[in-house]
Design an enzyme around this catalytic site. Structure first.
Site, short mmCIF file in Angstrom:
data_model
loop_
_atom_site.label_atom_id
_atom_site.label_comp_id
_atom_site.label_asym_id
_atom_site.label_seq_id
_atom_site.Cartn_x
_atom_site.Cartn_y
_atom_site.Cartn_z
CG ASP A 196 -11.31 -4.88 0.44
OD1 ASP A 196 -10.29 -4.29 0.03
OD2 ASP A 196 -11.42 -5.32 1.60
CE LYS A 234 -9.15 -5.87 4.68
NZ LYS A 234 -9.45 -6.32 3.32
CB SER A 275 -0.97 0.00 1.18
OG SER A 275 -1.95 -1.00 0.97
#
Ligand code: ATR
Length: 293
Positions: A118, A81, A29
């Site tokens: 996502d 998450k 990332s």
């Protein structure tokens, strides 16, 4: 040095975001967001924050984002998450539906909003790699029923697939996803047996692997693509390695195939746009740069 102090030092007062996970050293990332920051000449920073899988550690993260005026938000990866959701001020409708947050955005009033990009990343990578593929054209097959599968299944249903065949080693988890994501308009999610994964490819327009099989250090995914129609697209969301045994087999059979890097790049777009106020696109140059890191 404490990772928060390190991040603040790197940011040097500039607006910043970071990828948060445990472990986090190998995340791509920072490379993909760093590319956009440089490309658009934005005076900002994107770093990495190792945060242990403990409630207290996540609380510390949230407190840090709240009190740090130049913090714009963060991305979350494994294993945070789901647990982060209880600590945020708002969860948008899509993240609530998927049941996970991968992007946190600080609103102008300082409150923290959880989003999930996502599914967006998955569909955008599919549209980029297989522009000819149409959701409404026929059944799709999804392998896996873990966290990644939730975003993939939710987005395929939202995109309008008429039938989704869900295959997972542990059938009970697939049933759970089927219950959560079956739309109310009569379209179906059918739960198939793991040992029949090659048979259920009959007539499918798309095969997606969301399991960890084929990932570095994991066994390969064993599946026979003989029944998959020639026009079907094969998408493996595993991104290390990029050419999984599944994709090698798909390429050898001349299927349009899509690797996992596209989803990773595209899922970053909405977060970047929210934090730094700049619309961004994914490019071959960015892909090459991220792969080189
Ligand atoms: P992620 O968040 O990346 O989706 P996960 O939630 O741990 O990760 O899900 C991993 C997926 O890979 C699951 O669908 C898992 O199947 P189970 O639900 O049966 O555990 C699947 N998976 C992992 N190892 C597997 C194996 N050896 N054979 C078949 N499926 C496997």
């Amino acid at each position: 040095m404490n990772p928060y102090d390190k991040l603040l030092e790197e940011a040097r007062g500039r607006p910043f975001a970071a990828i948060v996970g445990w472990p986090i050293e190998h995340s791509r990332s920072p490379a993909l967001h760093g590319y956009w920051l440089r490309k658009h000449g934005i005076n900002g920073h994107y770093g990495r924050l190792p945060v242990e899988p403990k409630r207290a550690a996540l609380e510390e993260l949230v407190a840090f984002l709240r009190r740090t005026s130049n913090a714009r938000g963060c991305n979350l990866t494994l294993p945070h998450k789901i647990e982060i959701m209880a600590l945020l001020d708002h969860i948008d409708a899509r993240a609530r539906h998927i049941g996970a947050v991968n992007t946190v955005v600080k609103r102008p009033d300082g409150s923290l909003e959880g989003r999930n990009t996502d599914g967006f990343g998955f569909l955008a990578a599919l549209a980029e790699g297989a522009p000819q593929w149409k959701a409404a054209a026929g059944p799709v097959v999804v392998l896996g029923a873990g966290g990644a599968a939730r975003a993939v299944v939710a987005s395929l249903v939202e995109a309008g697939v008429p039938e989704l065949r869900l295959v997972n080693r542990t059938q009970q988890s697939a049933i759970g996803l089927g219950v959560a994501f079956t739309p109310k308009d009569g379209r179906r999610i059918t739960i198939e047996r793991w040992d029949e994964r090659s048979e259920v490819l009959d007539g499918a327009t798309l095969l997606v692997n969301t399991t960890s099989l084929g990932m570095k250090g994991q066994p390969p995914l064993e599946i026979d693509l003989a029944r998959l129609p020639q026009s079907a697209v094969v998408n493996d969301i595993v991104s290390v390695p990029l050419e999984t045994p599944l994709l090698a087999q798909a390429r050898a059979r001349n299927h349009c195939s899509i690797d996992g890097l596209g989803m990773l790049l595209h899922q970053g777009r909405p977060g970047f746009e929210a934090w730094f106020g700049q619309k961004v696109t994914v490019s071959a140059e960015q892909r090459a740069e991220v792969l080189a890191t």
